[in-house]
Design an enzyme around this catalytic site. Sequence first.
Site, short mmCIF file in Angstrom:
data_model
loop_
_atom_site.label_atom_id
_atom_site.label_comp_id
_atom_site.label_asym_id
_atom_site.label_seq_id
_atom_site.Cartn_x
_atom_site.Cartn_y
_atom_site.Cartn_z
N SER A 149 17.42 120.13 30.49
CA SER A 149 18.34 119.12 29.97
C SER A 149 19.30 119.83 29.04
O SER A 149 18.95 120.85 28.45
CB SER A 149 17.52 118.08 29.19
OG SER A 149 18.35 117.38 28.30
N TYR B 93 11.59 116.76 22.31
CA TYR B 93 12.11 116.91 23.68
C TYR B 93 12.98 118.18 23.77
O TYR B 93 12.80 119.00 24.68
CB TYR B 93 12.92 115.67 24.06
CG TYR B 93 13.48 115.68 25.45
CD1 TYR B 93 12.65 115.58 26.56
CD2 TYR B 93 14.86 115.79 25.68
CE1 TYR B 93 13.16 115.58 27.86
CE2 TYR B 93 15.38 115.79 26.96
CZ TYR B 93 14.53 115.68 28.05
OH TYR B 93 15.05 115.67 29.33
#
Length: 249
Positions: free
Chosen positions: A144, A159
């Site tokens: 990501s 994350y």
Amino acid sequence: MPSSFEHRIALVTGASRGIGRGVAKELARQGAHVIALARTQGGLEALDDEIRGFGGQATLVPCDLRDGEALDRLGLAIHERWGKLDVFVGNAGVLGPISPLSHIDPAPFEEAFAINVTANWRLLRSLDMLLRKSDAGRVVLVTSSAGHRADMPAYRGVYAATKSALETLGRTYAAEVVNVSNVRVTLASPGQTRTRMRTQLLPGEDPQSVPAPEEIAPKLLAPCAPEWPHTGVLFEAQTGAVKRFQAPA
Ligand code: NAP
């Protein structure tokens, strides 16, 4: 013309829904035998029905990625059945807690690392020899922009840290295999995609404002293909850009 995935063996983690399910379906549509891994048996069976519906082939692996020994056994099972692995898409992931770092409990912190990082390392360890046996082993680790963006936002630290760690693992593995095998490793960033994880992150967003997994999945097949020439790079699926990692300037 035969597709480049005809008769290829491809493992996709997180194949029960979202981006992984889309990628698994697309690989099968293009001729690959897909090994589909996730915990949710119902999601895997629905995927299998769809794949069989268009004449494709899948093997279902209901498994929790936190079970390292199960991941070791998976490598052995692939070895016994096919003797090689052509594609490994490490897609499964969790968002983890969205919270100030100082407020996070240890258990969800460790769970996010277990699924997003440790499981991918454990699979690379289990699958390494099988990928080297392929004439063009391809590893695609789904990351990501959170893993490498310059402006680090607050509250998404767990994350982001797991994705940074995943990128480092992938780049290290790329360096370890590039001169001694045909294995090529790509960090693939799908970009904003209409999935459960996206809704969890931004519950107020209009889901129709971001692309569906079915739109993103075909783009993620590029780094899975035998003709993909790059390794240790970042691939941005929505633009098709291939980017090299750089030290901070
Ligand atoms: P999703 O819809 O929540 O799907 C996550 C998948 O991971 C599910 O199939 C889930 O299956 C599997 N999974 C989670 N924990 C697992 C465990 N312990 N064991 C086995 N499988 C597990 O999320 P998504 O948006 O498709 O995300 C896929 C990847 O894309 C992730 O790596 C994510 O970080 C990345 N990504 C997504 C976006 C986005 O906008 N959606 C953007 C950038 C990057 P079960 O629950 O059935 O186990």
